[in-house]
Design a protein around this motif. Structure first.
Motif, PDB file in Angstrom:
ATOM      1  N   ALA A  28     -12.557  58.675  22.276  1.00 58.26           N
ATOM      2  CA  ALA A  28     -12.607  57.209  22.298  1.00 58.26           C
ATOM      3  C   ALA A  28     -13.383  56.708  23.510  1.00 58.26           C
ATOM      4  N   GLU A  29     -13.220  57.398  24.630  1.00 57.89           N
ATOM      5  CA  GLU A  29     -13.914  56.989  25.849  1.00 57.89           C
ATOM      6  C   GLU A  29     -15.400  57.335  25.811  1.00 57.89           C
ATOM      7  N   ARG A  30     -15.720  58.501  25.284  1.00 57.18           N
ATOM      8  CA  ARG A  30     -17.107  58.979  25.321  1.00 57.18           C
ATOM      9  C   ARG A  30     -17.932  58.524  24.121  1.00 57.18           C
ATOM     10  N   LEU A  31     -17.241  58.220  23.011  1.00 54.91           N
ATOM     11  CA  LEU A  31     -17.937  57.764  21.806  1.00 54.91           C
ATOM     12  C   LEU A  31     -17.330  56.436  21.356  1.00 54.91           C
ATOM     13  N   PRO A  32     -17.594  55.372  22.093  1.00 54.82           N
ATOM     14  CA  PRO A  32     -16.949  54.087  21.779  1.00 54.82           C
ATOM     15  C   PRO A  32     -17.289  53.539  20.395  1.00 54.82           C
ATOM     16  N   SER A  33     -18.397  53.984  19.812  1.00 55.98           N
ATOM     17  CA  SER A  33     -18.765  53.495  18.480  1.00 55.98           C
ATOM     18  C   SER A  33     -18.100  54.304  17.357  1.00 55.98           C
ATOM     19  N   LEU A  34     -17.392  55.356  17.710  1.00 54.30           N
ATOM     20  CA  LEU A  34     -16.720  56.178  16.705  1.00 54.30           C
ATOM     21  C   LEU A  34     -15.587  55.376  16.062  1.00 54.30           C
ATOM     22  N   PRO A  35     -15.504  55.354  14.714  1.00 55.71           N
ATOM     23  CA  PRO A  35     -14.385  54.654  14.057  1.00 55.71           C
ATOM     24  C   PRO A  35     -13.046  55.242  14.492  1.00 55.71           C
ATOM     25  N   LYS A  36     -11.988  54.515  14.220  1.00 56.16           N
ATOM     26  CA  LYS A  36     -10.644  54.959  14.576  1.00 56.16           C
ATOM     27  C   LYS A  36     -10.376  56.340  13.976  1.00 56.16           C
ATOM     28  N   ILE A  37      -9.854  57.238  14.801  1.00 58.05           N
ATOM     29  CA  ILE A  37      -9.541  58.590  14.351  1.00 58.05           C
ATOM     30  C   ILE A  37      -8.257  58.562  13.524  1.00 58.05           C
ATOM     31  N   ASP A  38      -8.332  59.126  12.326  1.00 57.86           N
ATOM     32  CA  ASP A  38      -7.166  59.151  11.439  1.00 57.86           C
ATOM     33  C   ASP A  38      -6.249  60.331  11.723  1.00 57.86           C
ATOM     34  N   GLU A  39      -6.847  61.469  12.068  1.00 53.83           N
ATOM     35  CA  GLU A  39      -6.032  62.676  12.194  1.00 53.83           C
ATOM     36  C   GLU A  39      -6.769  63.724  13.019  1.00 53.83           C
ATOM     37  N   VAL A  40      -6.027  64.444  13.834  1.00 49.55           N
ATOM     38  CA  VAL A  40      -6.546  65.598  14.568  1.00 49.55           C
ATOM     39  C   VAL A  40      -5.676  66.784  14.200  1.00 49.55           C
ATOM     40  N   SER A  41      -6.295  67.861  13.759  1.00 49.14           N
ATOM     41  CA  SER A  41      -5.504  69.029  13.354  1.00 49.14           C
ATOM     42  C   SER A  41      -6.220  70.316  13.738  1.00 49.14           C
ATOM     43  N   LYS A  42      -5.445  71.394  13.867  1.00 49.44           N
ATOM     44  CA  LYS A  42      -5.999  72.688  14.235  1.00 49.44           C
ATOM     45  C   LYS A  42      -6.819  73.268  13.094  1.00 49.44           C
ATOM     46  N   THR A  43      -7.800  74.074  13.445  1.00 51.78           N
ATOM     47  CA  THR A  43      -8.544  74.863  12.462  1.00 51.78           C
ATOM     48  C   THR A  43      -8.136  76.326  12.650  1.00 51.78           C
ATOM     49  N   PRO A  44      -8.586  77.221  11.784  1.00 54.74           N
ATOM     50  CA  PRO A  44      -8.264  78.641  11.960  1.00 54.74           C
ATOM     51  C   PRO A  44      -8.888  79.248  13.214  1.00 54.74           C
ATOM     52  N   ILE A  45      -9.828  78.530  13.854  1.00 54.99           N
ATOM     53  CA  ILE A  45     -10.499  79.049  15.049  1.00 54.99           C
ATOM     54  C   ILE A  45      -9.770  78.545  16.291  1.00 54.99           C
TER      55      ILE A  45
END
Length: 242
Positions: A34-51
Motif C-alpha cells: 500500500a505504501e510503495r504502490l499507492p495506485s494498487l487497488p485494495k488487496i482482497d487476500e494474501v495467501s501462501k503459495t507452495p514456494i
C-alpha cells in the motif's frame, strides 16, 4: 440444536501460535504494498503459495500477483507452474475465482442451439465481429449431442452492436447467427423500434460483473470457464467433465 464446542485453552493457544505469524505476515505485505504502490487497488487476500517465502496477492476480484514476505519484490502477468505435473497454478486459481455456476447462467438471454440429442451442455459469449469466434463456431458446429447457449456480447465497436441487434431480433436468430459466422451472410437490418434488445444489455452487465473481458468466453457445467477458441480435442475433454 447441536451444542457448540469451545476450544480448550491449550488448543486455543496452539491455534493462535499457528495463525499469528501468518496474520502478521499478511499485514506486513499489505502495509508495504500500500505504501510503495499507492495506485494498487485494495488487496482482497494474501495467501501462501507452495514456494516458501512467496505469497499470492489477490486484488480487484480475480487479479493475482506474487510478493516476497516483505513486499519488497513482486511479479505480475506471470504464471506459477508446478514442474512435476506441469500444472499452471495461477490459471487454476483464477479459474476457481471466476467460476460461475452453470445453472445460474441467464440462459433466457441466449440463443439455444441444439445439436443431436443435446445431452451435453456449454455456454459461450461471442461477438459477431470476433475472428476467433468465427473460427471457434466452425468447431462448435461440428460437435455432436450438445446444447450450446450462445450469448451475444458486442464489445468490438458500433458495428458489433448493430449486428448483434439484427441477429437477436431476426425471425430465426440461431440460423441467422450461423449464416453470418460460417457463411458470411450479413443479417438483414432490423429497426431499433422493432427490436427488444434488453437481453443484450443484460448480457453486457453480466459480462462486466463476471469479468468476461474477451470473446469467445466458454462456460462448462462443472463451473469452469475458458477464454479463447479452444482446440476441438480439448473442447471434447472439457465437455466430458461433470
Amino acid at each position: 440444536m447441536p451444542r457448540l464446542r469451545l476450544l480448550k485453552p491449550a488448543a486455543l493457544a496452539t491455534l493462535m501460535l499457528l495463525c499469528g505469524p501468518l496474520l502478521a505476515q499478511e499485514a506486513a505485505i499489505r502495509k508495504a504494498l500500500a505504501e510503495r504502490l499507492p495506485s494498487l487497488p485494495k488487496i482482497d487476500e494474501v495467501s501462501k503459495t507452495p514456494i516458501p517465502g512467496l505469497y499470492e496477492v489477490r486484488y480487484g476480484g480475480a487479479e493475482i500477483m506474487y510478493s516476497d514476505e516483505k513486499g519488497e519484490y513482486i511479479f505480475v502477468s506471470g504464471s506459477l507452474i508446478e514442474t512435476k505435473t506441469r500444472t499452471d497454478l495461477t490459471e487454476a486459481r483464477i479459474d476457481r475465482l471466476t467460476a460461475v455456476e452453470f445453472d445460474k447462467l441467464p440462459v433466457k438471454d441466449s440463443m439455444v442451439i441444439r445439436q443431436g440429442n443435446g445431452s451435453r451442455k456449454m455456454a459461450v459469449f461471442v461477438d459477431p465481429n470476433c475472428g476467433y469466434c468465427k473460427r471457434f463456431e466452425r468447431d462448435l458446429a461440428a460437435l455432436k449431442d450438445v446444447t450450446i447457449y450462445t450469448f451475444l456480447l458486442p464489445i468490438l465497436g458500433p458495428d458489433s452492436t448493430a449486428k448483434v441487434r439484427d441477429i437477436w431480433c431476426a425471425k430465426e436468430p440461431s440460423q441467422t447467427w450461423r449464416a453470418w459466422m460460417l457463411d458470411g451472410k450479413t443479417p438483414a437490418r432490423v429497426a431499433e423500434s422493432a427490436c427488444d434488445s434488453a437481453a443484450i444489455t443484460r448480457n453486457i452487465e453480466f459480462a462486466r460483473k463476471h469479468r468476461v473481458n474477451g470473446t469467445p468466453a466458454v462456460f462448462f457445467v462443472d463451473g469452469t470457464r475458458k477464454p479463447g477458441a479452444i482446440p476441438a480435442d480439448q473442447l471434447e475433454q472439457l465437455l466430458a467433465r461433470k
